[in-house]
Design a protein around this motif. Structure first.
Motif, PDB file in Angstrom:
ATOM      1  N   LYS A  34       9.182   4.232  -5.654  1.00 36.44           N
ATOM      2  CA  LYS A  34       8.451   4.723  -4.551  1.00 36.44           C
ATOM      3  C   LYS A  34       7.569   4.072  -3.680  1.00 36.44           C
ATOM      4  N   SER A  35       7.410   4.569  -2.337  1.00 33.62           N
ATOM      5  CA  SER A  35       6.427   3.857  -1.893  1.00 33.62           C
ATOM      6  C   SER A  35       5.130   3.918  -1.907  1.00 33.62           C
ATOM      7  N   LEU A  36       4.688   2.744  -2.252  1.00 34.63           N
ATOM      8  CA  LEU A  36       3.075   2.689  -2.636  1.00 34.63           C
ATOM      9  C   LEU A  36       2.340   3.015  -1.534  1.00 34.63           C
ATOM     10  N   THR A  37       2.825   2.584  -0.214  1.00 30.65           N
ATOM     11  CA  THR A  37       2.099   3.091   0.949  1.00 30.65           C
ATOM     12  C   THR A  37       1.832   4.523   1.072  1.00 30.65           C
ATOM     13  N   ASP A  38       2.994   5.289   1.160  1.00 29.59           N
ATOM     14  CA  ASP A  38       2.931   6.707   1.162  1.00 29.59           C
ATOM     15  C   ASP A  38       1.984   7.233  -0.117  1.00 29.59           C
ATOM     16  N   LEU A  55      -2.476   0.811  -6.977  1.00 30.84           N
ATOM     17  CA  LEU A  55      -1.646   0.825  -5.504  1.00 30.84           C
ATOM     18  C   LEU A  55      -1.761  -0.236  -4.814  1.00 30.84           C
ATOM     19  N   LEU A  56      -2.994  -0.568  -4.356  1.00 36.89           N
ATOM     20  CA  LEU A  56      -3.425  -1.577  -3.587  1.00 36.89           C
ATOM     21  C   LEU A  56      -2.958  -2.937  -4.065  1.00 36.89           C
ATOM     22  N   THR A  57      -3.065  -3.279  -5.365  1.00 35.30           N
ATOM     23  CA  THR A  57      -2.798  -4.563  -5.995  1.00 35.30           C
ATOM     24  C   THR A  57      -1.336  -4.665  -6.386  1.00 35.30           C
ATOM     25  N   HIS A  58      -0.463  -3.574  -6.243  1.00 36.30           N
ATOM     26  CA  HIS A  58       0.971  -3.759  -6.508  1.00 36.30           C
ATOM     27  C   HIS A  58       1.779  -3.446  -5.073  1.00 36.30           C
ATOM     28  N   LEU A  59       1.100  -3.230  -3.822  1.00 40.66           N
ATOM     29  CA  LEU A  59       1.570  -3.280  -2.687  1.00 40.66           C
ATOM     30  C   LEU A  59       2.496  -4.578  -2.560  1.00 40.66           C
ATOM     31  N   PRO A  60       4.087  -4.364  -2.245  1.00 44.71           N
ATOM     32  CA  PRO A  60       4.744  -5.499  -2.005  1.00 44.71           C
ATOM     33  C   PRO A  60       4.201  -6.638  -0.978  1.00 44.71           C
ATOM     34  N   PRO A 107       4.255  -9.722   2.267  1.00 41.74           N
ATOM     35  CA  PRO A 107       2.692 -10.004   2.144  1.00 41.74           C
ATOM     36  C   PRO A 107       1.807  -8.843   2.354  1.00 41.74           C
ATOM     37  N   ILE A 108       0.557  -9.005   2.197  1.00 40.48           N
ATOM     38  CA  ILE A 108      -0.206  -7.830   2.515  1.00 40.48           C
ATOM     39  C   ILE A 108      -0.996  -8.356   3.674  1.00 40.48           C
ATOM     40  N   SER A 109      -0.943  -7.635   4.811  1.00 37.13           N
ATOM     41  CA  SER A 109      -1.560  -8.021   6.035  1.00 37.13           C
ATOM     42  C   SER A 109      -2.920  -7.643   6.021  1.00 37.13           C
ATOM     43  N   PRO A 110      -3.765  -8.754   6.790  1.00 40.94           N
ATOM     44  CA  PRO A 110      -5.333  -8.604   6.821  1.00 40.94           C
ATOM     45  C   PRO A 110      -5.698  -7.163   7.370  1.00 40.94           C
ATOM     46  N   SER A 111      -5.155  -6.367   8.125  1.00 41.65           N
ATOM     47  CA  SER A 111      -5.188  -5.370   8.827  1.00 41.65           C
ATOM     48  C   SER A 111      -5.115  -4.205   7.873  1.00 41.65           C
ATOM     49  N   THR A 112      -4.219  -4.379   6.802  1.00 39.16           N
ATOM     50  CA  THR A 112      -4.191  -3.414   5.606  1.00 39.16           C
ATOM     51  C   THR A 112      -5.563  -3.561   4.854  1.00 39.16           C
ATOM     52  N   ILE A 113      -6.040  -4.500   4.685  1.00 34.51           N
ATOM     53  CA  ILE A 113      -7.429  -4.623   4.085  1.00 34.51           C
ATOM     54  C   ILE A 113      -8.527  -4.321   4.817  1.00 34.51           C
ATOM     55  N   ILE A 114      -8.606  -4.322   6.199  1.00 34.71           N
ATOM     56  CA  ILE A 114      -9.639  -3.840   7.094  1.00 34.71           C
ATOM     57  C   ILE A 114      -9.469  -2.360   7.240  1.00 34.71           C
ATOM     58  N   SER A 115      -8.269  -1.733   7.144  1.00 31.93           N
ATOM     59  CA  SER A 115      -8.205  -0.171   7.281  1.00 31.93           C
ATOM     60  C   SER A 115      -8.602   0.155   5.927  1.00 31.93           C
ATOM     61  N   GLU A 116      -8.503  -0.456   4.798  1.00 27.60           N
ATOM     62  CA  GLU A 116      -9.092   0.093   3.638  1.00 27.60           C
ATOM     63  C   GLU A 116     -10.369   0.094   3.548  1.00 27.60           C
ATOM     64  N   LEU A 117     -11.114  -0.727   3.949  1.00 26.57           N
ATOM     65  CA  LEU A 117     -12.450  -1.060   4.071  1.00 26.57           C
ATOM     66  C   LEU A 117     -13.090   0.008   4.896  1.00 26.57           C
ATOM     67  N   SER A 118     -12.258   0.148   6.217  1.00 24.07           N
ATOM     68  CA  SER A 118     -12.700   1.512   6.968  1.00 24.07           C
ATOM     69  C   SER A 118     -12.643   2.761   6.144  1.00 24.07           C
TER      70      SER A 118
END
Length: 238
Positions: free
Chosen positions: A86-90, A115-120, A122-133
């Protein structure tokens, strides 16, 4: 609105539920609600047979909404997500809702960590910045929630390679805003995060003596503003 019992749902007619075994003559038996008891009886059967299916996934969410602290159900849900690809992003999107409803549930944040550590990649920096937000927003209702702060430090540490010097400066600026008198200068969790940023993360002690002098000066200025703040005195002592 009451949930339809799984024992009355044709989708589950092929499953023989497994009831919880109570000790004979238990002094204080737990009086579970009928819906929760029904769901758990079917969960025991599903987990015993190691069924990882769409209905099993739905069942875990059903139970989690009734009891967000049930670690075993969370773990089974994660395993099922992986088995079904399943989509871990969803799933992260669903966690936005569940985290908002259950801010102080350790299990919610741990599932998000998985979930975050198993995302396929490459993980983009924007994903991490969004998570911090998202974490910053989650702290607004309760800026002292230990689980949320611990998760933030995990994200910063685990994905440090994706963060730029500017990202770290923004992190410090955000934290400074929380430690202003009009904010929550007595927030011991925020002071703990300041220690992490100033002394706890990899490579930060390269500033050496300058780091210490800067922090002593900052802390003394905070003590002058609020002399009886135990958090700032503890930070100064550290």
């Amino acid at each position: 609105m009451p949930l339809t019992l799984l024992s009355q749902d044709p989708l589950w007619s092929d499953i023989t539920p497994i009831a919880q075994q109570e000790a004979e003559g238990a002094l204080v038996p737990i009086m579970y609600g009928l819906e929760y008891q029904d769901a758990m009886d079917y969960f025991r059967a599903v987990s015993a047979s190691e069924e990882h299916s769409e209905r099993a996934l739905d069942l875990t969410l059903r139970i989690i909404r009734m009891n967000p602290a049930h670690y075993t159900v969370w773990q089974y849900r994660f395993q099922t997500l992986l088995k079904l690809e399943k989509s871990l992003t969803d799933e992260l999107g669903l966690m936005n809702e569940l985290a908002e409803e259950n801010m102080k549930s350790y299990q919610v944040w741990h599932h998000r960590l998985l979930l975050l550590t198993h995302l396929p990649p490459p993980i983009s920096p924007s994903t991490i910045i969004s998570e911090l937000s998202f974490i910053a927003t989650s702290l607004l209702p309760d800026a002292k929630n230990y689980h949320t702060w611990a998760y933030r430090q995990f994200v910063l540490t685990h994905f440090e390679a994706l963060l730029t010097p500017e990202d770290w400066r923004k992190e410090q600026t955000w934290l400074d805003s929380l430690l202003k008198v009009e904010g929550d200068v007595r927030n011991n969790s925020a002071w703990g995060h300041r220690w992490f940023l100033s002394f706890g993360r990899v490579g930060v002690l390269e500033g050496g003596k300058g780091n210490v002098e800067r922090e002593v000066e900052y802390t003394l200025s905070q003590i002058k503003l609020v002399p009886n703040n135990a958090s700032s005195w503890a930070y100064l002592r550290g």
